[in-house]
Design a protein around this motif. Structure first.
Motif, PDB file in Angstrom:
ATOM      1  N   ASP A 120     -35.338 -47.099  16.700  1.00  0.00           N
ATOM      2  CA  ASP A 120     -37.128 -47.564  16.099  1.00  0.00           C
ATOM      3  C   ASP A 120     -36.617 -48.064  15.047  1.00  0.00           C
ATOM      4  N   ILE A 121     -37.632 -49.263  15.836  1.00  0.00           N
ATOM      5  CA  ILE A 121     -37.180 -50.900  14.631  1.00  0.00           C
ATOM      6  C   ILE A 121     -39.302 -51.131  14.641  1.00  0.00           C
ATOM      7  N   CYS A 122     -39.710 -50.977  12.926  1.00  0.00           N
ATOM      8  CA  CYS A 122     -40.344 -51.429  12.611  1.00  0.00           C
ATOM      9  C   CYS A 122     -40.705 -53.230  11.211  1.00  0.00           C
ATOM     10  N   ILE A 178     -41.122 -50.670  17.875  1.00  0.00           N
ATOM     11  CA  ILE A 178     -41.226 -50.298  19.089  1.00  0.00           C
ATOM     12  C   ILE A 178     -39.779 -49.643  19.015  1.00  0.00           C
ATOM     13  N   ARG A 179     -39.448 -48.886  19.980  1.00  0.00           N
ATOM     14  CA  ARG A 179     -38.165 -47.757  19.901  1.00  0.00           C
ATOM     15  C   ARG A 179     -37.778 -48.502  21.461  1.00  0.00           C
ATOM     16  N   VAL A 180     -36.724 -48.720  21.244  1.00  0.00           N
ATOM     17  CA  VAL A 180     -35.676 -49.373  22.383  1.00  0.00           C
ATOM     18  C   VAL A 180     -34.186 -48.316  22.332  1.00  0.00           C
ATOM     19  N   PHE A 206     -31.628 -53.598  23.133  1.00  0.00           N
ATOM     20  CA  PHE A 206     -30.869 -55.158  22.364  1.00  0.00           C
ATOM     21  C   PHE A 206     -31.666 -56.042  23.900  1.00  0.00           C
ATOM     22  N   MET A 207     -31.448 -55.782  24.473  1.00  0.00           N
ATOM     23  CA  MET A 207     -32.452 -56.559  25.368  1.00  0.00           C
ATOM     24  C   MET A 207     -33.622 -57.382  24.904  1.00  0.00           C
ATOM     25  N   ALA A 208     -34.511 -55.621  25.592  1.00  0.00           N
ATOM     26  CA  ALA A 208     -35.720 -54.997  24.810  1.00  0.00           C
ATOM     27  C   ALA A 208     -36.346 -55.365  23.526  1.00  0.00           C
ATOM     28  N   PHE A 209     -35.638 -55.468  22.522  1.00  0.00           N
ATOM     29  CA  PHE A 209     -35.583 -55.682  21.137  1.00  0.00           C
ATOM     30  C   PHE A 209     -35.969 -56.847  20.821  1.00  0.00           C
ATOM     31  N   TRP A 264     -39.506 -58.335  22.713  1.00  0.00           N
ATOM     32  CA  TRP A 264     -40.047 -57.720  21.305  1.00  0.00           C
ATOM     33  C   TRP A 264     -40.337 -58.816  20.641  1.00  0.00           C
ATOM     34  N   SER A 265     -39.584 -59.126  20.179  1.00  0.00           N
ATOM     35  CA  SER A 265     -39.508 -60.120  19.274  1.00  0.00           C
ATOM     36  C   SER A 265     -40.436 -61.550  18.915  1.00  0.00           C
ATOM     37  N   LYS A 266     -39.692 -61.633  20.223  1.00  0.00           N
ATOM     38  CA  LYS A 266     -40.077 -63.174  20.901  1.00  0.00           C
ATOM     39  C   LYS A 266     -41.736 -63.213  21.671  1.00  0.00           C
ATOM     40  N   GLU A 267     -41.913 -62.349  21.936  1.00  0.00           N
ATOM     41  CA  GLU A 267     -43.311 -61.872  22.261  1.00  0.00           C
ATOM     42  C   GLU A 267     -44.262 -62.097  20.879  1.00  0.00           C
ATOM     43  N   ASN A 268     -43.912 -61.227  19.113  1.00  0.00           N
ATOM     44  CA  ASN A 268     -44.464 -61.368  18.026  1.00  0.00           C
ATOM     45  C   ASN A 268     -44.113 -62.505  17.354  1.00  0.00           C
ATOM     46  N   HIS A 269     -43.671 -63.018  18.450  1.00  0.00           N
ATOM     47  CA  HIS A 269     -43.735 -64.872  17.227  1.00  0.00           C
ATOM     48  C   HIS A 269     -42.527 -63.898  15.852  1.00  0.00           C
ATOM     49  N   ILE A 270     -41.317 -63.655  15.924  1.00  0.00           N
ATOM     50  CA  ILE A 270     -40.736 -63.600  14.595  1.00  0.00           C
ATOM     51  C   ILE A 270     -39.360 -63.506  15.300  1.00  0.00           C
ATOM     52  N   ASP A 271     -39.698 -64.755  14.142  1.00  0.00           N
ATOM     53  CA  ASP A 271     -38.311 -65.789  14.171  1.00  0.00           C
ATOM     54  C   ASP A 271     -36.849 -65.074  13.704  1.00  0.00           C
ATOM     55  N   LEU A 272     -36.187 -64.434  15.038  1.00  0.00           N
ATOM     56  CA  LEU A 272     -35.287 -63.706  14.554  1.00  0.00           C
ATOM     57  C   LEU A 272     -33.749 -64.697  13.497  1.00  0.00           C
ATOM     58  N   VAL A 273     -33.788 -65.639  13.455  1.00  0.00           N
ATOM     59  CA  VAL A 273     -32.882 -66.769  12.759  1.00  0.00           C
ATOM     60  C   VAL A 273     -33.204 -66.286  11.194  1.00  0.00           C
TER      61      VAL A 273
END
Length: 330
Positions: A18-20, A28-30, A37-40, A43-52
Motif C-alpha cells: 500500500d503506497i501513499c 495505490i495498492r499493488v 512494481f511495474m504498476a507502481f 502510477w508514479s508517472k501518471e501522477n507526475h511523481i519524479d522518482l529520482v
C-alpha cells in the motif's frame, strides 16, 4: 544532503504494497512482485511523481520488503526503513487500523521527519545471508532445547528409557538437528572466509577473551559489519546494555534501568560472553570481583557486557587484535 520533492509511505505485507503520497492525497495498492512494481512505476508517472527526487519510507517487516528494496535499488529510488514502534509512537492518539491508513501514517511520518531521515545504504547480500543463517541456526537450537526438555520430563515422570518410542524419536531429531547446525556453521565460516572485510573483522573480534564464534557473527550481522553502527555506545543502547534515568518530579525517583526496547537475541548471547570473560579474562575477573563487593550480580554482568562491546569496536577501529595487557605491551 539530497533534497526530495516527494515522500511515499509504503505499508508492506506478504502479498501487497500500500503506497501513499500524503502531499498529493494519492493511494495505490499493488502486488508485492514484479508486476506490482511495474504498476507502481506507471502510477508514479501518471501522477507526475519524479522518482529520482522521491524518498520511500517503510517499516522493517523481517523480509517481506526485500523484493521491493531490490527493485528500488535497480531504478535508483532512495528508501529508508524505520522501526514500526517509532512510527506508532510519533502518530499520537490513533483509532482504527488498515493497510491504507498505515501507509498514510508512514508517509506523514516521513514528511515530518524528512530533515533527519537519510536514505539507506545499498543492501549487503552477505550480511542478509548471514542473518538468515543465524536465524535458522537459532531455530534449530531452540528446537533441540525443547526436545531435550521433553526427554528429561518423560524420564522423570514415567521412567522412560532411550528405547521408548517418544524418547527415541526425540533423540533422532536432536542428532539430525546437531548435524544441520554444524552444516550451517560451516556455511557461515565459508562465507566469511570468502569476504576479506568480514574475515578480518571476524579474526579481530574472536581475539577478545569471551567473544566466541556466535557473538562475533551476531555483532557483524547486526552492525552490518560495523558500518551501520560506528559508535559503541549507540550499539550498546540498541542491544539494551545502557541504563537510562527513571525519575519524574518529586514523586518518582527510581533507579537507572535498561530499556526493554532492545535486540534481546544479541543481548542473550552477550550474557554468555560476559560470563566467560569473567572466568577467563584476568582484567575483567578482577573488575567484576571489585564491583561485586557492593553491586548486584546482574548490574556487574551488564557492565561487563558493555566493556566487551567497547573492546569489539576498539579492535575493529584500530584494525589490531586485542592485547591482553595493553599498557605492559606498549
Amino acid at each position: 544532503m539530497k533534497n526530495f520533492n516527494f515522500v511515499l509511505g509504503v505499508d508492506v505485507s506478504k502479498k501487497t504494497l500500500d503506497i501513499c503520497c500524503c502531499r498529493l492525497g494519492l493511494h495505490i495498492r499493488v502486488d508485492n512482485n514484479d508486476k506490482g512494481f511495474m504498476a507502481f512505476k506507471k502510477w508514479s508517472k501518471e501522477n507526475h511523481i519524479d522518482l529520482v527526487r522521491t524518498l520511500v519510507v517503510m517499516e522493517y517487516t523481517g523480509g517481506y520488503e526485500y523484493c521491493f528494496l531490490q527493485y528500488c535499488e535497480s531504478i535508483s529510488l532512495d528508501y529508508c526503513r524505520v522501526p514500526g514502534l517509532e512510527i506508532k509512537c510519533s502518530t499520537g492518539m490513533a483509532r482504527g487500523k488498515s493497510d491504507r491508513t498505515d501507509s498514510y501514517r508512514i508517509g506523514r511520518y516521513g514528511e515530518e521527519k524528512l530533515d533527519i531521515l537519510a536514505p539507506a545504504k545499498p543492501l549487503n547480500k552477505a550480511i542478509l545471508l548471514l542473518k538468515q543463517y543465524l536465524s535458522f541456526r537459532k531455530r534449530l537450537v531452540r528446537e533441540n532445547a525443547g526436545l531435550k526438555s521433553t526427554i528429561k520430563e518423560r524420564k522423570h515422570m514415567y521412567g522412560s528409557k532411550d528405547t521408548e518410542p517418544i524418547v527415541a524419536i526425540c533423540l533422532k531429531k536432536i542428532a539430525a538437528n546437531e548435524r544441520d547446525i554444524l552444516k550451517i556453521e560451516k556455511q557461515i565460516i565459508s562465507m566469511i572466509e570468502s569476504n576479506e572485510e568480514m574475515r578480518q573483522n571476524y579474526q579481530l573480534l574472536t581475539s577478545i577473551k569471551g567473544v566466541g564464534n556466535i557473538n562475533a557473527w551476531m555483532a557483524m550481522a547486526y552492525t552490518e559489519n560495523f558500518e551501520s553502527f560506528t559508535d559503541a555506545r549507540k550499539y550498546a543502547v540498541a542491544v539494551g546494555v545502557i541504563p537510562f534515568e527513571h525519575t519524574s518530579g518529586t514523586s518518582i525517583k527510581g533507579r537507572k534501568r535498561v530499556s526493554h526496547i532492545a535486540n534481546k537475541e544479541v543481548k542473550q548471547e552477550l550474557n554468555q560472553a560476559a560470563k566467560s570473560a569473567m572466568v577467563h579474562d584476568p582484567q575483567i575477573r578482577a573488575y567484576a570481583e571489585r564491583k561485586l563487593r557492593d553491586k548486584a550480580y546482574p548490574l556487574v554482568l551488564n557492565n561487563v557486557k558493555f566493556k566487551l562491546i567497547l573492546r569489539m569496536f576498539a579492535v575493529v577501529k584500530r584494525k589490531q587484535k586485542y592485547v591482553e595487557n595493553y599498557i605492559k605491551a606498549a
